[in-house]
Design an enzyme around this catalytic site. Structure first.
Site, PDB file in Angstrom:
ATOM      1  N   GLU A  26       0.017  -1.162   5.684  1.00  0.00           N
ATOM      2  CA  GLU A  26       1.127  -0.723   6.542  1.00  0.00           C
ATOM      3  C   GLU A  26       0.953   0.728   6.955  1.00  0.00           C
ATOM      4  OE1 GLU A  26       5.099   1.015   7.503  1.00  0.00           O
ATOM      5  OE2 GLU A  26       3.685   1.576   5.930  1.00  0.00           O
TER       6      GLU A  26
ATOM      7  N   ASP B   9       0.815  -1.212   0.000  1.00  0.00           N
ATOM      8  CA  ASP B   9       0.000   0.000   0.000  1.00  0.00           C
ATOM      9  C   ASP B   9       0.849   1.264   0.000  1.00  0.00           C
ATOM     10  OD1 ASP B   9       0.750  -0.780   2.659  1.00  0.00           O
ATOM     11  OD2 ASP B   9      -0.630   0.719   3.459  1.00  0.00           O
TER      12      ASP B   9
END
Length: 484
Positions: free
Chosen positions: A145, A78
């Site tokens: 994350e 991400d």
């Protein structure tokens, strides 16, 4: 023609460009997770995907390395999605518009996602190169994350056999990160009530700030637009009779916000005073932030006369008090390691909806008790004012390991290739190594990465030459890891 065609290493930048074409904001990683699984299937590599869209791709050891302990290469799928006000990209469905400028790759109008797309691209390039020598490789690509390390928290590590982990989520070449802070997201919610108000309405914006990463940039004392807007409103409240109708700033709790807007209503006789006070405060901000944020601006747009919803005086008073009193920025520096922030928080998101005001913080500390104490401070003031406090995404810090054969090997390779020693540091930002080292007994971790600048902002850029050097360094380290 690809935008990054001709850049070296060719495979690294090819995969980075393919990843950049896939929307992959935090919580929207399903498509990029499928891309990684398809990559593995096409090459006959073993791979698994879990419910959180984490992906593990395994490649067996090359001849001569069968007895060497396996190595985990790790990064996250991400990215932080920030964009300029005039950018038309929809992060839910559009890819990035990549471009180059000299030694840098950037994205037009948005964050680049080099944090941490370059890690995934490097790992895919290594997996796709059968000429390299290496032990068994387990490439782990995690999700969410940036919003709390949720993918790493959910990952079932029983699929992993490696005891050595190279995390490629650091942002400065030549620095080996060996310890990091823990953190959490803290949400302060204050109920509000509205009433219909008629008068002259304004949109007031605090903008032109540098922004940055709430971990690695927090010590730079850059202006936080949410905090500055709270100060602005309290400053106005001392001498101008205004009503507050709307408030919004920041997109991510872990990005220092660059712009915050408020909708204000005054009666015509107070309009001139409002504009004069804001002009004065802009001058104050420009003096105070001349070094860190020389472009800070208070933009005032007169919307005209109308009738609209505004907070009741009581609701506005409670909100202004909360905004004025909450802590923000560096709270304490480390007494053990010079230059290291020990505890901090960042008011990353400020929003006002029909029922409540929301203040969302990223809280970080390398001392667990200090992190808990900051949460307690936020809870007490929020609850005292009649609000509710919650926290989530609590992730552990990563403790320094005195004995690290992986660090020793990587340091030796670095000295041979670069002609100097690497810097071995702890950082205030969070890394997934904390979860991995907590789940895998005896895990030996080091975090590295190429030069990335202004991450989590629309000025984010990745050094092409540094990417090449760091990739070649990782390849050489894998070749060196033939022994236990």
């Amino acid at each position: 023609m690809r935008k990054l065609e001709g850049l070296e290493p060719e495979k690294v930048f090819r995969y980075f460009e393919e990843l950049s074409a896939i929307p992959r904001g935090s919580g929207n990683e399903a498509a990029v997770s499928r891309y990684c699984m398809e990559f593995a299937r096409e090459r006959g590599l073993s791979a698994c995907q879990d419910e959180s869209n984490n992906v593990i791709i395994t490649k067996e050891a090359t001849p001569g390395y069968e007895d060497a302990p396996g190595v985990i290469l790790q990064g996250h799928l991400d990215m932080v999605c920030e964009k300029e006000a005039d950018c038309t990209i929809d992060f839910k469905k559009d890819g990035l518009r990549l471009a180059t400028d000299g030694d840098f790759v950037y994205a037009e109008g948005t964050t680049l996602g080099g944090d941490d797309g370059i890690a995934v691209a490097m790992a895919l390039a290594i997996l796709d190169d059968d000429t390299l020598e290496h032990p068994k490789l387990e490439c782990v690509f995690t999700t969410e994350e940036e919003t709390g390390l949720y993918g790493a928290e959910a990952l079932d590590v029983s699929h992993l056999t490696g005891k050595r982990l190279i995390n490629i989520d650091s942002e400065e070449e030549g620095i080996f990160t060996v310890s990091c802070a823990g953190g959490m997201e803290s949400d302060c919610v204050l109920p509000v009530e509205y009433e219909e108000i008629g008068g002259c309405w304004y949109t007031v914006s605090v903008e032109g700030l540098q922004g940055g990463h709430s971990g690695s940039d927090i010590h730079k004392e850059r202006g936080n637009s949410n905090i500055l807007m709270g100060r602005l409103l309290c400053f106005l409240d001392e001498s101008v009779n205004f009503r507050l109708g709307g408030l919004a700033g920041g997109l991510m709790d872990n990005a220092i916000p660059r712009s915050t807007k408020a909708c204000l209503c005054v009666q015509e006789e107070d309009a001139e005073a409002l504009e004069e006070r804001l002009s004065y405060l802009e001058h104050v901000y420009r003096e105070e932030f001349a070094a860190s944020d020389p472009g800070v601006t208070i933009r005032v747009e007169r919307e005209g006369k109308k009738s609209a919803q505004a907070l009741t005086p009581k609701s506005a008073a409670l909100l202004l008090l909360l905004l004025h009193m909450v802590p923000n920025g560096v709270i304490k520096n480390s007494m053990d390691m010079e230059g290291l922030v020990q505890t901090s928080l960042n008011l990353g998101i400020l929003k006002l909806d029909e029922d409540a005001a929301h203040l969302i913080f990223s809280v970080r500390s390398s001392v667990e008790s200090e992190k808990a104490e900051l949460g307690s401070r936020l809870r007490h003031i929020t609850e005292f004012l009649g609000g509710a406090y919650t926290q989530k995404g609590d992730y552990p810090g990563w403790a320094y390991r005195q004995d690290s054969p992986l660090r020793d090997t990587m340091s030796a390779v670095f000295e041979r290739m670069y002609g100097k020693k690497p810097l071995v540091l702890a950082i205030h930002a969070g890394l997934e190594c904390g979860f991995f080292s907590g789940k895998i007994e005896g895990l030996d971790c080091v975090s590295i990465g190429p030069d990335l600048y202004d991450v989590h902002t629309t000025r984010e850029r990745l050094s092409i030459s540094s990417t090449k050097r760091v990739y070649e360094f990782i390849v050489e380290v894998l070749k060196e890891l033939k022994q236990a």
